[in-house]
Enzyme design. Structure first.
Site, PDB file in Angstrom:
ATOM      1  N   CYS A 149       0.845  -1.201   0.000  1.00  0.00           N
ATOM      2  CA  CYS A 149       0.000   0.000   0.000  1.00  0.00           C
ATOM      3  C   CYS A 149       0.878   1.248   0.000  1.00  0.00           C
ATOM      4  O   CYS A 149       2.009   1.230   0.491  1.00  0.00           O
ATOM      5  CB  CYS A 149      -0.878  -0.046   1.257  1.00  0.00           C
ATOM      6  N   SER A 185       0.708   3.676   1.894  1.00  0.00           N
ATOM      7  CA  SER A 185       1.048   4.122   3.253  1.00  0.00           C
ATOM      8  C   SER A 185       2.363   3.517   3.718  1.00  0.00           C
ATOM      9  O   SER A 185       3.085   4.129   4.509  1.00  0.00           O
ATOM     10  CB  SER A 185      -0.077   3.767   4.231  1.00  0.00           C
ATOM     11  N   HIS A 205       4.781   5.739   2.330  1.00  0.00           N
ATOM     12  CA  HIS A 205       4.792   6.998   3.080  1.00  0.00           C
ATOM     13  C   HIS A 205       5.695   6.908   4.312  1.00  0.00           C
ATOM     14  O   HIS A 205       6.260   7.909   4.738  1.00  0.00           O
ATOM     15  CB  HIS A 205       3.371   7.372   3.524  1.00  0.00           C
ATOM     16  N   HIS A 242       0.692  -3.453   6.504  1.00  0.00           N
ATOM     17  CA  HIS A 242      -0.479  -3.255   7.382  1.00  0.00           C
ATOM     18  C   HIS A 242      -1.758  -3.724   6.705  1.00  0.00           C
ATOM     19  O   HIS A 242      -2.851  -3.381   7.135  1.00  0.00           O
ATOM     20  CB  HIS A 242      -0.598  -1.767   7.735  1.00  0.00           C
ATOM     21  N   CYS A 299      -6.817  -3.102   4.260  1.00  0.00           N
ATOM     22  CA  CYS A 299      -6.630  -1.648   4.159  1.00  0.00           C
ATOM     23  C   CYS A 299      -7.377  -1.067   2.969  1.00  0.00           C
ATOM     24  O   CYS A 299      -8.397  -0.412   3.124  1.00  0.00           O
ATOM     25  CB  CYS A 299      -5.151  -1.267   4.092  1.00  0.00           C
TER      26      CYS A 299
HETATM   27 ZN   LIG Z   1      -2.821   0.977   3.461  1.00  0.00          ZN
END
Ligand SMILES: [Zn+2]
Ligand SMILES: [Zn+2]
Length: 358
Positions: free
Chosen positions: A38, A40, A43, A59, A160
């Site tokens: 993902c 994130s 990130h 996650h 997610c």
């Molecule tokens: Zn995610």
């Protein structure tokens, strides 16, 4: 066990053998069967989401319960589970108000080291999960039991991207039959917003993305129109498709202040922009004041699709089982854990809707 470790900002992850720490009485050990990759996670590596290295990232995962602590009540060895990147403790102020996506224990579960590197350095895990590994040890409140035959790779996405995207449409915006929708950014979460809008009965669903592969995928998953922002102002293109008014809901699924402002401009008078993408933690978002007040436009934040995971994970899996939610066509490729850095390269290059580590 093997795990992918975030070791330095903007550097590659290191796949190494690490030693899990002993689980506590409320912890559960899960054998990871699939883990989605993902933005994130990216990130964290880029510093947009503050988390110091070293840490096990990941996650968005599913797996099988291998062991449970003495005080674990709701899960047993052999259960199939999806990790919830925000825990749902069930008893805090927010959980008691159907707001488990704001659970007071969101940061509590991130506080325990879950493994140790060969040199003895403790490893924290992303959001208390850490799914880029063979096993994860996490608090019981971060897991939801699922009974289904949906394949592992698809089930992982529910952890997610799918919950965030479909939930943004169904829970945060509450899209109604006949509504018009635009989605800026058509990766895994954006495609899920599109599918959520389709499930809700939206009449017009406009996918906005500069990448042809993602626009084509969007048209296959429920978008009625696709807009290439490289071919002219996307706000004007979206307005042209909605009688000049703009859409009821414009979802921003990238995480850039400039595209949030575009979403706000795309929304009709009385409509709403929904900020789903995660911006750099230092950024602010600016919208013009007159449309906010005099056109009564709204700007809605959205975390985890405003989802109540113990209600919504089974609901989403039910959509998949009944052919209402297509997750198979959101998975561009599957890779082994050792190829994790290739998965991140492909995501950064815009070559995939979703890669899944299996
Ligand atoms: Zn995610
Ligand atoms: Zn809670």
């Amino acid at each position: 066990m093997r795990a992918a470790i975030f070791v330095e900002p903007n550097g590659p992850m290191s796949v190494e053998d690490v030693t899990p720490t002993d689980p506590g009485p409320r912890d559960v050990v899960v054998r990871i069967t699939a883990s989605g990759v993902c933005h994130s996670d990216l990130h964290v590596i880029s510093g947009a989401l503050p988390m110091p290295p070293p840490a096990i990232l990941g996650h968005e995962g599913a797996g099988i319960v291998e062991a449970v602590g003495a005080e674990v009540k709701g899960l047993a060895v052999g259960d199939r589970v999806i990790g919830s990147f925000i825990p749902a403790c069930g008893v805090c102020w927010h959980c008691l108000r159907d707001e488990s996506h704001l659970c007071d224990n969101t940061y509590t579960v991130m506080g325990s080291p879950r493994a140790v590197r060969a040199d003895g350095t403790p490893l924290m895990t992303m959001t208390g999960l850490g799914t880029f590994a063979e096993y994860m040890t996490c608090d019981e409140m971060s897991l939801v039991k699922i009974e289904t035959d949906v394949p592992d790779a698809q089930l992982a996405l529910v952890g997610c991207g799918v919950t965030t995207g479909v939930g943004a449409a169904l829970n945060t915006a509450k899209v109604q039959p006949g509504d018009t929708v635009a989605v800026i950014g058509c990766g895994g979460v954006g495609q899920s917003v599109i599918q959520g809008a389709r499930i809700a009965g939206a009449s017009v669903i406009i996918a906005v993305d500069p990448v042809a592969l993602k626009r084509e995928a969007a048209l296959g998953l429920g978008a009625t129109h696709a807009v290439d922002p490289g071919e002219g102002d996307p706000v004007e293109q979206v307005k042209a498709l909605t009688g000049g008014r703009g859409v009821d809901y414009a979802f921003e699924v990238i995480g850039l202040p400039a595209t949030v402002a575009q979403a706000f401009d795309m929304a009709r008078s009385g409509g709403a922009a929904v900020a789903v993408g995660v911006s750099h933690f230092t950024e602010s978002i600016t919208v013009p004041s007159f449309p906010l007040v005099l056109s009564e436009k709204r700007l809605l934040g959205c975390v985890y699709g405003s989802a109540q995971v113990r209600r919504d994970f089974p609901r989403l899996v039910g959509f998949v089982e009944n052919g209402r939610l297509d997750l198979a066509n959101m998975i561009t490729r599957t890779l082994p854990l050792d190829d994790i850095n290739e998965a991140f390269r492909a995501m950064t290059a815009g070559e995939v809707v979703r890669s899944v580590i299996v």
